[in-house]
Design an enzyme around this catalytic site. Structure first.
Site, PDB file in Angstrom:
ATOM      1  N   PRO A   6      21.022  35.828  16.781  1.00  0.00           N
ATOM      2  CA  PRO A   6      20.620  34.950  15.675  1.00  0.00           C
ATOM      3  C   PRO A   6      21.837  34.528  14.853  1.00  0.00           C
ATOM      4  O   PRO A   6      22.671  35.354  14.507  1.00  0.00           O
ATOM      5  CB  PRO A   6      19.672  35.838  14.863  1.00  0.00           C
ATOM      6  CG  PRO A   6      19.135  36.821  15.847  1.00  0.00           C
ATOM      7  CD  PRO A   6      20.272  37.090  16.784  1.00  0.00           C
ATOM      8  N   GLU A   7      21.941  33.224  14.579  1.00  0.00           N
ATOM      9  CA  GLU A   7      23.054  32.702  13.802  1.00  0.00           C
ATOM     10  C   GLU A   7      22.568  32.406  12.384  1.00  0.00           C
ATOM     11  O   GLU A   7      21.453  32.759  12.010  1.00  0.00           O
ATOM     12  CB  GLU A   7      23.628  31.472  14.510  1.00  0.00           C
ATOM     13  CG  GLU A   7      24.156  31.832  15.909  1.00  0.00           C
ATOM     14  CD  GLU A   7      24.776  30.674  16.658  1.00  0.00           C
ATOM     15  OE1 GLU A   7      24.965  29.597  16.074  1.00  0.00           O
ATOM     16  OE2 GLU A   7      25.051  30.840  17.858  1.00  0.00           O
TER      17      GLU A   7
END
Length: 276
Positions: free
Chosen positions: A2-3
């Protein structure tokens, strides 16, 4: 992994439910994540109230009266909000559900992490002084991240602009997906040395980064493999990718073929005609 948009999506989803809530108790089923979950959390956290839910880079921060609970989702982690109707048996934990925080015996915040590269840590005092945060660069959606800073930081650098954007000392949270997309919209080849990019092109790039990240947040982030929000729903930004994951496909602007290369063991996608 996840960014920033995915982590921000989760933050905005859990904050309204958790701020003002008091921790009743904590369950640690498996402490062996990227770093061990502190063994004293079940004794430290009960009775504390969440005063804010914030984000720094890709870390979620649950601010309490006397410290901060730090959560990182790693490669495969997700956070779920559960609202049991009749006891906790209605939300029985699964194999990879390693950590629960229960609030007022009404809400469960549950960390699921199949690959166990995430983290749950505790810090007392100024969070900016924590070893994981003390070296970090600015947040990309703030005024502190600007073309002048990026230009000054890269003078003389032979490192590619793609790798530069993924250096947390330069700017935090951009990540691989959004670096690819921003470079396409700024018409910059990802292999270009950061030191060879001038101020005007950096102005365009900074604006592209901010715009791409904001659009990703508005669409709930990107769902590749494991990502879902706190309610278990996927994001939709992947439907808007211009280059990421499209190696071998036609560029939507010029019809040339999107190229796929490896840079520092990460995939880069670009259009050789649009990006110079």
């Amino acid at each position: 992994m996840p960014e920033l948009p995915e982590v921000e999506t989760i933050r905005s989803g859990i904050a309204p439910h958790l701020v003002g809530q008091t921790i009743t108790y904590v369950i640690v089923r498996n402490p062996h994540l990227r770093w061990p979950i502190p063994s004293d959390l079940p004794q430290l956290l009960p009775g504390l109230t969440i005063t804010a839910v914030t984000r720094r880079a890709k870390f979620l921060l649950l601010d309490c009266d006397v410290g901060t609970l730090i959560i990182h989702l790693g490669m495969s982690g997700s956070l779920r909000l559960l609202h049991p109707i009749s006891g906790f048996s209605a939300s029985a934990p699964q194999k990879h559900d390693h950590f629960d925080v229960i609030f007022n015996e009404q809400i469960i915040l549950r960390l699921r992490d199949p690959r166990r590269f995430g983290a749950v840590l505790w810090h007392c005092g100024d969070i900016a002084q924590h070893r994981l945060f003390s070296y970090l660069g600015p947040e990309p959606l703030t005024d502190d991240f600007n073309a002048r800073r990026l230009y000054d930081k890269t003078r003389g650098s032979r490192i590619s602009i793609k790798q530069t954007l993924m250096n947390n000392r330069i700017v935090v949270g951009v990540g691989n997906i959004y670096a690819n997309e921003a470079l396409f919209h700024a018409k910059i080849n990802p292999t270009t040395a950061a030191g060879k990019i001038g101020m005007m092109r950096y102005q365009v790039l900074v604006q592209a980064i901010k715009s791409i990240l904001q659009r990703a947040i508005e669409t709930g982030g990107s769902s590749l493999r494991d990502f879902v929000n706190c309610e278990g729903d996927p994001g939709y930004f992947q439907q808007h990718y211009a280059v990421y994951g499209r190696g071998g496909d036609s560029c939507r602007q010029c019809q040339d073929i999107i190229q796929h290369i490896r840079q520092n063991q990460r995939s880069s996608f670009y259009c050789p005609r649009c990006q110079r």
